[in-house]
Structures are given as structure tokens and as C-alpha cells.
Design a protein around this motif. Structure first.
Motif, PDB file in Angstrom:
ATOM      1  N   ALA A 223      -2.380  -9.532 -15.878  1.00 21.79           N
ATOM      2  CA  ALA A 223      -1.745  -8.703 -14.860  1.00 21.79           C
ATOM      3  C   ALA A 223      -0.508  -9.414 -14.313  1.00 21.79           C
ATOM      4  CB  ALA A 223      -2.715  -8.425 -13.718  1.00 21.79           C
ATOM      5  N   SER A 224       0.490  -8.618 -13.982  1.00 24.40           N
ATOM      6  CA  SER A 224       1.722  -9.194 -13.455  1.00 24.40           C
ATOM      7  C   SER A 224       1.494  -9.732 -12.041  1.00 24.40           C
ATOM      8  CB  SER A 224       2.836  -8.150 -13.435  1.00 24.40           C
ATOM      9  OG  SER A 224       2.550  -7.174 -12.472  1.00 24.40           O
ATOM     10  N   LEU A 225       2.415 -10.517 -11.579  1.00 17.05           N
ATOM     11  CA  LEU A 225       2.331 -11.086 -10.239  1.00 17.05           C
ATOM     12  C   LEU A 225       2.330  -9.986  -9.178  1.00 17.05           C
ATOM     13  CD1 LEU A 225       2.305 -13.659  -8.515  1.00 17.05           C
ATOM     14  CD2 LEU A 225       4.789 -13.582  -8.527  1.00 17.05           C
ATOM     15  N   LEU A 226       3.098  -8.947  -9.405  1.00 16.03           N
ATOM     16  CA  LEU A 226       3.162  -7.838  -8.451  1.00 16.03           C
ATOM     17  C   LEU A 226       1.809  -7.132  -8.328  1.00 16.03           C
ATOM     18  CD1 LEU A 226       4.984  -6.205  -6.593  1.00 16.03           C
ATOM     19  CD2 LEU A 226       5.532  -4.748  -8.534  1.00 16.03           C
ATOM     20  N   VAL A 227       1.115  -6.937  -9.432  1.00 17.57           N
ATOM     21  CA  VAL A 227      -0.207  -6.303  -9.409  1.00 17.57           C
ATOM     22  C   VAL A 227      -1.209  -7.205  -8.698  1.00 17.57           C
ATOM     23  CG1 VAL A 227      -2.137  -5.532 -10.844  1.00 17.57           C
ATOM     24  CG2 VAL A 227       0.211  -4.921 -11.467  1.00 17.57           C
ATOM     25  N   ARG A 228      -1.181  -8.497  -8.978  1.00 14.85           N
ATOM     26  CA  ARG A 228      -2.120  -9.427  -8.335  1.00 14.85           C
ATOM     27  C   ARG A 228      -1.891  -9.500  -6.835  1.00 14.85           C
ATOM     28  NH1 ARG A 228      -1.239 -14.696 -11.540  1.00 14.85           N
ATOM     29  NH2 ARG A 228       0.724 -13.700 -12.012  1.00 14.85           N
ATOM     30  N   ILE A 229      -0.644  -9.534  -6.412  1.00 13.04           N
ATOM     31  CA  ILE A 229      -0.351  -9.580  -4.984  1.00 13.04           C
ATOM     32  C   ILE A 229      -0.724  -8.246  -4.331  1.00 13.04           C
ATOM     33  CG2 ILE A 229       1.536  -9.704  -3.294  1.00 13.04           C
ATOM     34  CD1 ILE A 229       2.754 -11.901  -5.024  1.00 13.04           C
ATOM     35  N   GLY A 230      -0.557  -7.150  -5.033  1.00 12.13           N
ATOM     36  CA  GLY A 230      -0.966  -5.848  -4.511  1.00 12.13           C
ATOM     37  C   GLY A 230      -2.459  -5.790  -4.255  1.00 12.13           C
ATOM     38  N   VAL A 231      -3.243  -6.309  -5.188  1.00 12.96           N
ATOM     39  CA  VAL A 231      -4.706  -6.355  -5.016  1.00 12.96           C
ATOM     40  C   VAL A 231      -5.051  -7.247  -3.834  1.00 12.96           C
ATOM     41  CG1 VAL A 231      -6.853  -7.176  -6.076  1.00 12.96           C
ATOM     42  CG2 VAL A 231      -5.234  -5.835  -7.416  1.00 12.96           C
ATOM     43  N   LEU A 232      -4.380  -8.378  -3.720  1.00 14.62           N
ATOM     44  CA  LEU A 232      -4.624  -9.311  -2.625  1.00 14.62           C
ATOM     45  C   LEU A 232      -4.331  -8.663  -1.274  1.00 14.62           C
ATOM     46  CD1 LEU A 232      -5.253 -12.355  -1.991  1.00 14.62           C
ATOM     47  CD2 LEU A 232      -2.795 -12.682  -1.965  1.00 14.62           C
ATOM     48  N   VAL A 233      -3.192  -8.004  -1.152  1.00 19.38           N
ATOM     49  CA  VAL A 233      -2.814  -7.355   0.107  1.00 19.38           C
ATOM     50  C   VAL A 233      -3.759  -6.206   0.425  1.00 19.38           C
ATOM     51  CG1 VAL A 233      -1.022  -5.939   1.197  1.00 19.38           C
ATOM     52  CG2 VAL A 233      -0.402  -8.043   0.019  1.00 19.38           C
ATOM     53  N   PHE A 234      -4.131  -5.433  -0.577  1.00 19.20           N
ATOM     54  CA  PHE A 234      -5.043  -4.308  -0.343  1.00 19.20           C
ATOM     55  C   PHE A 234      -6.392  -4.799   0.159  1.00 19.20           C
ATOM     56  CE2 PHE A 234      -8.355  -1.397  -1.863  1.00 19.20           C
ATOM     57  CZ  PHE A 234      -7.995  -0.274  -1.144  1.00 19.20           C
ATOM     58  N   LEU A 235      -6.971  -5.784  -0.519  1.00 17.28           N
ATOM     59  CA  LEU A 235      -8.307  -6.245  -0.131  1.00 17.28           C
ATOM     60  C   LEU A 235      -8.303  -7.028   1.178  1.00 17.28           C
ATOM     61  CD1 LEU A 235      -9.843  -7.317  -3.547  1.00 17.28           C
ATOM     62  CD2 LEU A 235     -10.415  -5.337  -2.166  1.00 17.28           C
ATOM     63  N   ALA A 236      -7.259  -7.805   1.433  1.00 17.23           N
ATOM     64  CA  ALA A 236      -7.240  -8.632   2.634  1.00 17.23           C
ATOM     65  C   ALA A 236      -6.640  -7.918   3.836  1.00 17.23           C
ATOM     66  CB  ALA A 236      -6.459  -9.917   2.364  1.00 17.23           C
ATOM     67  N   GLY A 237      -5.798  -6.917   3.614  1.00 20.51           N
ATOM     68  CA  GLY A 237      -5.118  -6.285   4.728  1.00 20.51           C
ATOM     69  C   GLY A 237      -5.571  -4.882   5.051  1.00 20.51           C
ATOM     70  N   VAL A 238      -5.854  -4.081   4.046  1.00 20.84           N
ATOM     71  CA  VAL A 238      -6.176  -2.671   4.279  1.00 20.84           C
ATOM     72  C   VAL A 238      -7.680  -2.458   4.434  1.00 20.84           C
ATOM     73  CG1 VAL A 238      -6.018  -0.357   3.296  1.00 20.84           C
ATOM     74  CG2 VAL A 238      -4.104  -1.935   3.045  1.00 20.84           C
ATOM     75  N   VAL A 239      -8.468  -3.070   3.590  1.00 22.62           N
ATOM     76  CA  VAL A 239      -9.918  -2.841   3.588  1.00 22.62           C
ATOM     77  C   VAL A 239     -10.572  -3.205   4.921  1.00 22.62           C
ATOM     78  CG1 VAL A 239     -12.084  -3.557   2.509  1.00 22.62           C
ATOM     79  CG2 VAL A 239     -10.129  -2.958   1.088  1.00 22.62           C
ATOM     80  N   PRO A 240     -10.275  -4.363   5.533  1.00 28.36           N
ATOM     81  CA  PRO A 240     -10.954  -4.646   6.808  1.00 28.36           C
ATOM     82  C   PRO A 240     -10.606  -3.662   7.921  1.00 28.36           C
ATOM     83  CG  PRO A 240      -9.495  -6.466   6.219  1.00 28.36           C
ATOM     84  CD  PRO A 240      -9.467  -5.494   5.106  1.00 28.36           C
ATOM     85  N   ILE A 241      -9.376  -3.166   7.935  1.00 28.45           N
ATOM     86  CA  ILE A 241      -8.985  -2.195   8.957  1.00 28.45           C
ATOM     87  C   ILE A 241      -9.732  -0.881   8.762  1.00 28.45           C
ATOM     88  CG2 ILE A 241      -7.053  -0.837   9.839  1.00 28.45           C
ATOM     89  CD1 ILE A 241      -5.267  -3.252   9.159  1.00 28.45           C
ATOM     90  N   VAL A 242      -9.821  -0.423   7.513  1.00 29.36           N
ATOM     91  CA  VAL A 242     -10.523   0.825   7.219  1.00 29.36           C
ATOM     92  C   VAL A 242     -12.016   0.692   7.525  1.00 29.36           C
ATOM     93  CG1 VAL A 242     -11.168   2.404   5.366  1.00 29.36           C
ATOM     94  CG2 VAL A 242      -8.820   1.576   5.523  1.00 29.36           C
TER      95      VAL A 242
END
Length: 80
Positions: A29-48
């Protein structure tokens, strides 16, 4: 919402770190995809999760009354 009072932040950050490491080691996976997964799991999931499951926040703690040490009801049990 993304604060220390949110009980879902730490587990989400740990899961995000594991997912990022797994995506790095096991996929191409590209760096952009890996960082996207990181931001989604660490930033969006806990808020939801906090909104859906009604977890606490630091702002809610200020509304609760704190019992004072000199409260007369608490002293009644020690008068023996």
C-alpha cells in the motif's frame, strides 16, 4: 471529542498503530493509503464511538458536584 476524557482514544490509537504497521509490512500500500488508515482509525473512530455509545468527556466532569470535606452528613457517622 478527541480528548483524554474519551475512553475510546487509547484503544483506537493502539489499533491504528497496529494497522499501520501491518499495512507497511504485509502489503504494498502507498504511504497515502497507510496514513489514511492511520488517521481514520485514530481520529474518526473514537469520536464516532463516543457519540454512539455515549462515553464521557472532560467537559461532563465539571457538572458533577464535589462533596466537601466538612459536609455535616458525612460527620454524623463519626460522632460515636
Amino acid at each position: 471529542m478527541l480528548s483524554a476524557g474519551n475512553p475510546y482514544v487509547l484503544p483506537s490509537v493502539l489499533a491504528a498503530a497496529g494497522a499501520y504497521l501491518a499495512a507497511t509490512l504485509l502489503t504494498d500500500a502507498s504511504l497515502l493509503v497507510r496514513i489514511g488508515v492511520l488517521v481514520f482509525l485514530a481520529g474518526v473512530v473514537p469520536i464516532v464511538l463516543n457519540r454512539l455509545l455515549g462515553g464521557g468527556s472532560v467537559d461532563d466532569w465539571g457538572d458533577e458536584p464535589i462533596e466537601e470535606a466538612g459536609d455535616s452528613d458525612a460527620d454524623d457517622s463519626r460522632e460515636a
